[in-house]
Scaffold this motif. Sequence first.
Motif, mmCIF file in Angstrom:
data_model
loop_
_atom_site.group_PDB
_atom_site.id
_atom_site.type_symbol
_atom_site.label_atom_id
_atom_site.label_comp_id
_atom_site.label_asym_id
_atom_site.label_seq_id
_atom_site.Cartn_x
_atom_site.Cartn_y
_atom_site.Cartn_z
ATOM 1 N N HIS A 84 -64.724 -93.718 -108.094
ATOM 2 C CA HIS A 84 -63.616 -92.542 -107.877
ATOM 3 C C HIS A 84 -62.390 -92.722 -108.252
ATOM 4 O O HIS A 84 -61.646 -91.830 -108.975
ATOM 5 C CB HIS A 84 -63.922 -92.009 -106.460
ATOM 6 N N PHE A 85 -61.656 -93.791 -107.726
ATOM 7 C CA PHE A 85 -60.209 -94.067 -108.216
ATOM 8 C C PHE A 85 -59.985 -94.524 -109.467
ATOM 9 O O PHE A 85 -58.975 -94.201 -110.243
ATOM 10 C CB PHE A 85 -59.866 -95.119 -107.192
ATOM 11 N N GLU A 86 -61.063 -94.943 -110.277
ATOM 12 C CA GLU A 86 -60.945 -95.260 -111.824
ATOM 13 C C GLU A 86 -60.706 -93.934 -112.419
ATOM 14 O O GLU A 86 -59.951 -93.870 -113.256
ATOM 15 C CB GLU A 86 -62.232 -96.155 -112.162
ATOM 16 N N GLU A 118 -57.770 -101.023 -112.753
ATOM 17 C CA GLU A 118 -58.546 -101.571 -112.168
ATOM 18 C C GLU A 118 -58.217 -102.654 -111.335
ATOM 19 O O GLU A 118 -58.648 -102.840 -110.028
ATOM 20 C CB GLU A 118 -59.637 -102.469 -113.264
ATOM 21 N N SER A 119 -56.918 -103.343 -111.556
ATOM 22 C CA SER A 119 -56.259 -104.493 -110.924
ATOM 23 C C SER A 119 -55.673 -103.716 -109.505
ATOM 24 O O SER A 119 -55.730 -104.361 -108.429
ATOM 25 C CB SER A 119 -55.110 -105.164 -111.669
ATOM 26 N N THR A 120 -55.348 -102.520 -109.555
ATOM 27 C CA THR A 120 -54.516 -101.959 -108.739
ATOM 28 C C THR A 120 -55.755 -101.638 -107.438
ATOM 29 O O THR A 120 -55.522 -101.988 -106.215
ATOM 30 C CB THR A 120 -54.114 -100.357 -109.089
ATOM 31 N N ILE A 121 -56.927 -101.039 -107.844
ATOM 32 C CA ILE A 121 -58.082 -100.737 -107.029
ATOM 33 C C ILE A 121 -58.524 -101.894 -106.216
ATOM 34 O O ILE A 121 -58.712 -101.959 -104.916
ATOM 35 C CB ILE A 121 -59.184 -100.194 -107.730
ATOM 36 N N VAL A 122 -58.750 -103.191 -107.013
ATOM 37 C CA VAL A 122 -59.152 -104.414 -106.735
ATOM 38 C C VAL A 122 -58.364 -104.938 -105.377
ATOM 39 O O VAL A 122 -58.549 -105.165 -104.421
ATOM 40 C CB VAL A 122 -59.313 -105.425 -107.611
ATOM 41 N N LEU A 166 -66.404 -104.209 -109.819
ATOM 42 C CA LEU A 166 -65.310 -104.344 -110.648
ATOM 43 C C LEU A 166 -64.839 -105.816 -110.645
ATOM 44 O O LEU A 166 -65.474 -106.365 -109.478
ATOM 45 C CB LEU A 166 -64.063 -103.615 -110.076
ATOM 46 N N ASP A 167 -64.234 -106.499 -111.277
ATOM 47 C CA ASP A 167 -64.010 -107.931 -111.515
ATOM 48 C C ASP A 167 -63.189 -108.348 -110.197
ATOM 49 O O ASP A 167 -62.139 -107.631 -109.904
ATOM 50 C CB ASP A 167 -62.947 -108.315 -112.564
ATOM 51 N N PRO A 225 -60.094 -110.888 -113.069
ATOM 52 C CA PRO A 225 -59.998 -110.327 -114.312
ATOM 53 C C PRO A 225 -59.282 -111.092 -115.460
ATOM 54 O O PRO A 225 -58.093 -111.732 -115.101
ATOM 55 C CB PRO A 225 -58.909 -109.129 -113.834
ATOM 56 N N PRO A 226 -59.593 -110.972 -116.603
ATOM 57 C CA PRO A 226 -60.973 -110.505 -117.030
ATOM 58 C C PRO A 226 -62.099 -111.319 -116.767
ATOM 59 O O PRO A 226 -62.097 -112.460 -117.149
ATOM 60 C CB PRO A 226 -60.817 -110.136 -118.460
#
Length: 361
Positions: A328-330, A336-340, A198-199, A260-261
């Motif tokens: 998995h979380f996606e 995406e920003s939350t995961i990162v 991910l970014d 991101p992006p």
Amino acid sequence: MLYTLLTPFAEEFGLFNLFNYITFRTGGAIMTALLIAFVFGPRFIRGLKRRQGAGQPIRELDIEGHVKKQGTPTMGGLLILFAFGISALLWARWDNLYTWVVVLTTFAFGAIGFFDDYLKLAKKHHDGLSGRIRLLLQVLISVAAYYAIQHKMGSELSTQLALPFVKDFMLPLGPFYILLAVFVIVGAGNAVNLTDGLDGLAIVPVMIALSCFGFITYLASNAIFSDYLEINHIKDSAELAVLCGAMIGAGIGFLWFNAPPAMVFMGDTGSLSMGAALGTMSIISKHEIVLAIIGGLFVLETASVIIQVASYKLTGKRVFRMAPLHHHFEKKGWAESTIVIRFWIIAIILALIGLSTLKIR
């Protein structure tokens, strides 16, 4: 290079005495690599776009947002390696064998990653270099790195494993230590590679880990600090702090374009090289297990893939909706920003736990 050129004149020009200090050269390495990445980054990315056309092949993951990344150039690790290499050339001491080992291992793994990225682009498919050939090359490089470290460090200390939270005890592995050394270097390189999905996801935890190992190698090289903390005294390892600084500066510069992006992806060129650098530094500093703590995020990502594959082969069922773990979380609907950002937080927490092992013994 600057150390060799300028320190002989330190008595005549007091300012040149600054180059005798690791902290000064580390700061200089950070700023130099950062400026190089900022200055050459835009032109570098435009060049990648011209040559790569459609950009990195995107896996069909059925995840919203990934299709939009089609056309983003890869091999951004070349920018990291370029900025790191020039900065290290200027600020590091090249009469130190540890400097050569880390730099050569980093660029050797980067070359493997570059060839892998190149084949993906040429084939217009996400399958690059053969897994067996890739692993064989990594093992050979790691073996060479270990023997160079052993030559510098001495055979007795170089074949012992330090245990965190335990003092006055080293686990003697003898000739079997080489298996651990290869596992650590190869494992670290591929673990970072798996995390790079991910970014901005991989580069920040790598820089956090590099900051920790810059600190650890500096302390281990100092007889007073190492004695106080009851960690192994590794003469000349402080020079690795300069290399950590150069790579951190290059990483910050890369993050400017990878945020991101993302304007560019790191690719295997960057992830393999930076992971291998971390693994090699952990071998030199005798903090191999601590790397697994500080780099725990990379361990979790790798473990998720191993668990997923093993579970599917043995039971036909998947533990995660998709592996590595960030996918998995996606699939669960996280942005995406939350995961990162949450993974960055986890990386910071694990780094603090890893650093605590320096005193809790």
